[in-house]
Design a protein around this motif. Sequence first.
Motif, PDB file in Angstrom:
ATOM      1  N   ILE A 143       0.817  -1.215   0.030  1.00  0.00           N
ATOM      2  CA  ILE A 143       0.115  -0.007  -0.045  1.00  0.00           C
ATOM      3  C   ILE A 143       0.760   1.266   0.114  1.00  0.00           C
ATOM      4  N   GLY A 144       0.327   2.415  -0.658  1.00  0.00           N
ATOM      5  CA  GLY A 144       1.010   3.660  -0.609  1.00  0.00           C
ATOM      6  C   GLY A 144       0.428   4.751  -0.703  1.00  0.00           C
ATOM      7  N   CYS A 145      -1.016   4.785  -0.536  1.00  0.00           N
ATOM      8  CA  CYS A 145      -1.707   6.121  -0.532  1.00  0.00           C
ATOM      9  C   CYS A 145      -1.947   6.856   0.799  1.00  0.00           C
ATOM     10  N   HIS A 146      -2.748   7.702   0.954  1.00  0.00           N
ATOM     11  CA  HIS A 146      -2.821   8.205   2.172  1.00  0.00           C
ATOM     12  C   HIS A 146      -3.847   7.356   3.047  1.00  0.00           C
ATOM     13  N   ASP A 147      -3.526   7.415   4.178  1.00  0.00           N
ATOM     14  CA  ASP A 147      -4.562   6.796   5.278  1.00  0.00           C
ATOM     15  C   ASP A 147      -4.883   5.307   4.997  1.00  0.00           C
ATOM     16  N   VAL A 170       2.786   3.987   3.049  1.00  0.00           N
ATOM     17  CA  VAL A 170       2.142   5.332   3.286  1.00  0.00           C
ATOM     18  C   VAL A 170       3.059   6.279   4.000  1.00  0.00           C
ATOM     19  N   GLN A 171       2.881   7.624   3.517  1.00  0.00           N
ATOM     20  CA  GLN A 171       3.601   8.743   4.160  1.00  0.00           C
ATOM     21  C   GLN A 171       2.923   9.825   4.730  1.00  0.00           C
ATOM     22  N   THR A 172       1.756   9.906   4.291  1.00  0.00           N
ATOM     23  CA  THR A 172       0.874  10.970   4.959  1.00  0.00           C
ATOM     24  C   THR A 172      -0.326  10.689   5.569  1.00  0.00           C
ATOM     25  N   LEU A 173      -0.859  11.124   6.627  1.00  0.00           N
ATOM     26  CA  LEU A 173      -2.156  11.032   7.193  1.00  0.00           C
ATOM     27  C   LEU A 173      -2.865  12.142   7.200  1.00  0.00           C
ATOM     28  N   THR A 174      -4.252  12.016   7.105  1.00  0.00           N
ATOM     29  CA  THR A 174      -5.135  13.354   7.272  1.00  0.00           C
ATOM     30  C   THR A 174      -4.962  13.771   8.709  1.00  0.00           C
ATOM     31  N   ASP A 175      -5.176  12.968   9.448  1.00  0.00           N
ATOM     32  CA  ASP A 175      -4.950  13.054  11.242  1.00  0.00           C
ATOM     33  C   ASP A 175      -4.622  11.709  11.829  1.00  0.00           C
ATOM     34  N   GLU A 192     -12.502 -15.443  19.850  1.00  0.00           N
ATOM     35  CA  GLU A 192     -11.042 -15.792  19.809  1.00  0.00           C
ATOM     36  C   GLU A 192     -10.463 -15.150  18.507  1.00  0.00           C
ATOM     37  N   ALA A 193      -9.699 -14.057  18.692  1.00  0.00           N
ATOM     38  CA  ALA A 193      -9.119 -13.455  17.444  1.00  0.00           C
ATOM     39  C   ALA A 193      -7.708 -13.708  17.428  1.00  0.00           C
ATOM     40  N   GLN A 194      -7.061 -14.036  16.510  1.00  0.00           N
ATOM     41  CA  GLN A 194      -5.714 -14.210  16.471  1.00  0.00           C
ATOM     42  C   GLN A 194      -4.898 -13.322  15.081  1.00  0.00           C
ATOM     43  N   VAL A 195      -3.810 -12.624  15.455  1.00  0.00           N
ATOM     44  CA  VAL A 195      -2.804 -11.900  14.530  1.00  0.00           C
ATOM     45  C   VAL A 195      -1.690 -12.707  14.745  1.00  0.00           C
ATOM     46  N   ARG A 196      -1.090 -13.523  13.910  1.00  0.00           N
ATOM     47  CA  ARG A 196       0.356 -14.121  14.109  1.00  0.00           C
ATOM     48  C   ARG A 196       0.893 -14.440  12.872  1.00  0.00           C
ATOM     49  N   ASP A 197       2.391 -14.643  12.999  1.00  0.00           N
ATOM     50  CA  ASP A 197       2.958 -14.800  11.844  1.00  0.00           C
ATOM     51  C   ASP A 197       3.016 -13.901  10.947  1.00  0.00           C
ATOM     52  N   ASN A 198       2.915 -12.679  10.904  1.00  0.00           N
ATOM     53  CA  ASN A 198       2.847 -11.875   9.887  1.00  0.00           C
ATOM     54  C   ASN A 198       4.174 -10.812   9.857  1.00  0.00           C
ATOM     55  N   GLU A 199       4.522 -10.217   8.958  1.00  0.00           N
ATOM     56  CA  GLU A 199       5.634  -9.244   8.693  1.00  0.00           C
ATOM     57  C   GLU A 199       5.023  -7.848   8.282  1.00  0.00           C
ATOM     58  N   ILE A 200       5.585  -6.922   8.987  1.00  0.00           N
ATOM     59  CA  ILE A 200       5.139  -5.608   8.637  1.00  0.00           C
ATOM     60  C   ILE A 200       6.290  -4.824   8.402  1.00  0.00           C
ATOM     61  N   LEU A 201       6.414  -4.272   7.167  1.00  0.00           N
ATOM     62  CA  LEU A 201       7.840  -3.489   6.682  1.00  0.00           C
ATOM     63  C   LEU A 201       7.108  -2.134   6.395  1.00  0.00           C
ATOM     64  N   GLY A 202       7.637  -1.062   7.286  1.00  0.00           N
ATOM     65  CA  GLY A 202       7.230   0.344   6.984  1.00  0.00           C
ATOM     66  C   GLY A 202       5.948   0.490   7.454  1.00  0.00           C
ATOM     67  N   GLY A 203       5.381   1.680   7.351  1.00  0.00           N
ATOM     68  CA  GLY A 203       4.058   2.349   7.763  1.00  0.00           C
ATOM     69  C   GLY A 203       4.403   3.619   8.892  1.00  0.00           C
ATOM     70  N   PRO A 204       3.619   4.859   8.462  1.00  0.00           N
ATOM     71  CA  PRO A 204       4.020   5.982   9.472  1.00  0.00           C
ATOM     72  C   PRO A 204       3.300   6.070  10.797  1.00  0.00           C
ATOM     73  N   HIS A 205       2.509   4.843  11.289  1.00  0.00           N
ATOM     74  CA  HIS A 205       1.859   5.090  12.424  1.00  0.00           C
ATOM     75  C   HIS A 205       1.827   3.767  13.226  1.00  0.00           C
TER      76      HIS A 205
END
Length: 363
Positions: A143-147, A170-175, A192-205
Amino acid sequence: VYKRQACGSAVTALTACGLLDQAGATYRLQRDVQADGNCFVVKGDDITLDLGGFTVRWSSPDKSDWYYAVLNHPGWAGVPEAWRGGGDRFRVTHGALVQVSSGDACKDADVNRPVGEGTGTATNAVYLRGCDDCTVDHLTITIGCHDTTAIRVRGGDNARVHHNVIHNGVQTLTDRHFPGETSIWLEDPGGEAQVRDNEILGGPHLGIKSEGTRATRIEIARNRIAHEERYVNGYAIGAGADRMEIYANVIEPTSGRGVHITGDHIVFRDNRLRIKERAVIDHLGGETIPGTWLPAHGVKIEGGHDLKIHGNHVVAEQPSDQYGPPSPLNLDSPESAGDIEIYDNTFVATTALDPATGDTGYG
């Protein structure tokens, strides 16, 4: 546990974007596809979207909301009837989602835009709303657009988000307060929710965020988060939901904070963090203030009850003496918190040395 196709059941071949409305069907993509707007929209239960290793490209053609690579939503006023539907036990798997520019939709660098000006504040790669027992796995998302948020799960029970790689440009946020920007966002999950074994590279927030009180357990485990903070309070994990177990994550941002704990009944254990700050953008009283210098926070506790913090290794670095003192452990608003156990952790703060004065700049 996934719903498997019965032996000999049909697979529907996909060669273009469109509506997926055959309940119980497995759709399999046959080639790369692209949409100037929404690509796949789900309308029916027990549907699997197998991208077959191919790439889905989508864009926000007029800088407004409601444009998604994959949408599973029960419908709302103001959108075409053909795009309404939703369904439970949905799975999207094995492929790539890439956000591309359409006109000037991704090019406006103005960070002072007010919310509601048609800037794509609800644009997500995958958006699941009210979807029970749904799964997002083995995707590569760019991804690479605002917000834009890569994966957004709103409501629903027993969500599973695992083995995804997110390239967040993503580089800029509205707020930063709303809509903010998050690579993986669980809004008031249930069951029961799971968020596991993910890789996150970058992100402004924010890397992974969850809030709400409905879930019986939220597991955030074995993720690698390497965000690049550009806005105040750019944490790898925003732990605002109750009954979270956060363990075995590796947090090594280019710049940014570690975990912000505000929910109740949270276990944060056996995580590895090395964090440092940078000059970032703040939104204060509606004014955008660039170049704000902040201290590095590793584990920040701000409110919350029945917390257990143990077995973690946290290093907080002060890049220069222009920053505030690093705090690998930051206890904020202790009067609003209670029943907190912190034990068997290693907390390290490294400070910058001013060669002229010999001062560490710790404050």
